[in-house]
Scaffold this active site. Structure first.
Site, PDB file in Angstrom:
ATOM      1  N   THR A 245       0.908  -1.148   0.000  1.00 22.76           N
ATOM      2  CA  THR A 245       0.000   0.000   0.000  1.00 22.76           C
ATOM      3  C   THR A 245       0.948   1.198   0.000  1.00 22.76           C
ATOM      4  O   THR A 245       1.722   1.204   0.899  1.00 22.76           O
ATOM      5  CB  THR A 245      -0.786  -0.153   1.272  1.00 22.76           C
ATOM      6  OG1 THR A 245      -1.366  -1.421   1.116  1.00 22.76           O
ATOM      7  CG2 THR A 245      -1.771   0.958   1.433  1.00 22.76           C
ATOM      8  N   ASN A 471       2.347  -8.528   9.784  1.00 23.21           N
ATOM      9  CA  ASN A 471       1.146  -8.763   8.978  1.00 23.21           C
ATOM     10  C   ASN A 471       0.206  -9.782   9.599  1.00 23.21           C
ATOM     11  O   ASN A 471      -0.957  -9.876   9.204  1.00 23.21           O
ATOM     12  CB  ASN A 471       1.570  -9.192   7.568  1.00 23.21           C
ATOM     13  CG  ASN A 471       2.087  -8.012   6.769  1.00 23.21           C
ATOM     14  OD1 ASN A 471       1.325  -7.182   6.310  1.00 23.21           O
ATOM     15  ND2 ASN A 471       3.402  -7.930   6.637  1.00 23.21           N
ATOM     16  N   THR A 476      -4.737  -5.169  14.417  1.00 23.35           N
ATOM     17  CA  THR A 476      -4.762  -4.886  15.847  1.00 23.35           C
ATOM     18  C   THR A 476      -3.593  -4.049  16.287  1.00 23.35           C
ATOM     19  O   THR A 476      -3.487  -3.706  17.432  1.00 23.35           O
ATOM     20  CB  THR A 476      -4.775  -6.207  16.644  1.00 23.35           C
ATOM     21  OG1 THR A 476      -3.642  -6.986  16.246  1.00 23.35           O
ATOM     22  CG2 THR A 476      -6.045  -6.973  16.367  1.00 23.35           C
TER      23      THR A 476
END
Length: 476
Positions: A245, A471, A476
């Site tokens: 990303t 990952n 969380t």
């Protein structure tokens, strides 16, 4: 648009100071991931600039919103704005599940023919991807709220702000919190180095440091004018062409016509952001945008055949390459920066495909992490490289002739290369020397195909235990 005062330097210093303590979590010690308190690991401090040369007429800010409830103080809303309308261009992810901001920004640039763009607004913490019609409305609202900050009258062409988001996929934005803070972000705009660095920090997710570069340059037609270019990017995982990303913003005060800016950016991205890989995954949100406001003056670059065009293309490509390399240096859990160079190929396409295959091989990447000179894994990746296009049959790469292929490690300390394979014949490898090379943070793998004169370069990193840790609990 008036210049705003600088942010609190004391608060910024607290935000950016290096980490001095180890960090633990419920699932084990983290060595390479971003510290939970937002500090920068000592080993990464060398990549964070302490000053900069920033383009005229641009202002930026990084503001805390708390997009993720766990973020109590770190900036997560970035605003880049020009005092005057800009030429602008962007390249976007090729992923079929394209995030709402990608669609909204592409439509805006098409509607405006890449002209009269005023700003970029970015949130981190939530990607606003695969969020349906509601997500599209949220992206549009972000752009509209940013547009309201400018005094310019509506020109009838709709929004003039590029919108970006990054973070977790499949979750809706806390849009009211973001909209409430956009005016605050506008009021906080400034031109100082601290402003630019805070803005670069605001677009980070699992990044361990803000990625910011600036420099000056000249153009053949106006040698006495000092032009400036500055840019920031984010990305540490889910990185691979097309694009790698990942978000990026580049701003320059050089005068560039809207008609030629998209081509300049595409060419630059193909040699930079489309030549890096961390894990072989292409995100839903990838966007690289460039804005040019011409505030420094001089002759407009309007022709692809001009000297100025060629000169700026070189400047932009080198600049984008340096930004892209910072992404690889911050790869999730990475301990090594690896250059994959494939030479003596019959075609650049084949060289790029082979380099990409090596860069994404989990076995190559884990061997590099383990400091194991397992060149057989490199050769294996070369051998199964393929050229393919969607909807077309797979075509074997014609360049690979085992009897002509050579593989070497190129040390980055200036010492001689370590030859592993020559014309298909294995060398007697000095394992001690190989271990010394693999101890270095930077490493080059050179593959000579012996089939032609074309070459390609990829930049990648290793896989460590930490990549799995990061990952495995990303949400969380």
């Amino acid at each position: 648009m008036a210049l705003r005062s600088s942010s609190s330097s004391a608060a910024f210093s607290r935000l950016m100071k290096p980490s001095t303590s180890s960090q633990s979590s419920a699932i084990g010690r983290r060595h390479y991931s971003a510290p939970l308190d937002g500090t920068i690991p000592a080993a990464k401090q060398k990549y964070v600039p302490t000053s900069g040369t920033y383009p005229k007429g641009f202002m930026v800010s990084g503001t805390h919103v708390g997009v993720k409830p766990t973020n109590k103080s770190t900036p997560d809303l970035a605003f880049l704005a020009s005092e005057t309308p800009c030429a602008a261009a962007a390249v976007f992810t090729k992923n079929k599940f394209q995030a709402a901001p990608v669609t909204v920004s592409r439509n805006m640039l098409n509607r405006r023919n890449n002209s009269d763009v005023r700003a970029v607004i970015v949130n981190s913490g939530c990607a606003n991807a695969v969020t349906g019609k509601g997500g599209m409305e949220d992206a549009e609202k972000m752009g509209e709220e940013a547009d309201r900050c400018f005094d310019a009258s509506n020109d009838g062409k709709g929004g003039s702000t590029i919108v970006m988001s990054t973070g977790v996929i499949g979750q809706r934005l806390p849009i009211q919190k973001i909209l409430h803070k956009i005016p605050t972000a506008f009021d906080g705009l400034g031109t100082s180095h601290d402003h630019w660095l805070a803005t670069a920090r605001a677009i980070c997710t699992t990044d361990t440091f803000p990625k910011l570069i600036s420099r000056s340059f000249s153009l053949p037609s106006s040698p006495s004018i000092k032009y400036r270019i500055a840019g920031m990017t984010k990305g540490a995982g889910m990185i691979h062409p097309n694009m790698a990303t990942l978000l990026g913003m580049i701003a320059t005060d050089a005068p560039i016509a809207p008609a030629v800016l998209p081509g300049l950016l595409t060419n630059a991205v193909n040699k930079s952001f489309n030549s890096i890989s961390i894990d072989g995954d292409t995100s839903t949100n990838d966007t690289i945008a460039v804005l040019a406001n011409g505030a420094a003056g001089g002759k407009e670059i309007a022709s692809e055949t001009s000297e100025d065009y060629a000169s700026f293309q070189t400047t932009l490509t080198e600049f984008a390459t340096d930004l892209a390399k910072l992404v690889v240096r911050d790869g999730e859990g990475a301990t090594k920066f690896v250059t994959i160079r494939v030479t003596e190929a019959a075609s650049e396409v084949a060289a790029r495909k082979i380099a990409s295959t090596i860069a994404t091989s989990p076995l190559v990447k884990t061997a590099l992490y383990g400091k194991d000179a397992n060149w057989g894994r490199i050769l294996c990746a070369v051998g199964y490289s393929r050229i393919s296009e969607p909807g077309l049959p797979v075509i074997e790469v014609p360049d690979v002739v085992p009897e002509k292929t050579s593989v070497s490690f190129i040390p980055t300390d200036g010492s001689p290369e370590l030859k592993l394979l020559i014309d298909g014949e294995p060398e007697s490898v000095d394992e001690a020397r190989a271990a010394e090379i693999l101890e270095l943070e930077d490493l080059e793998i050179l593959v000579r195909l012996g089939s032609g004169k074309e070459e390609a370069v990829y930049w990648t990193c290793d896989y460590s235990h930490e990549y799995i840790t990061i990952n495995g609990d990303y949400r969380t």
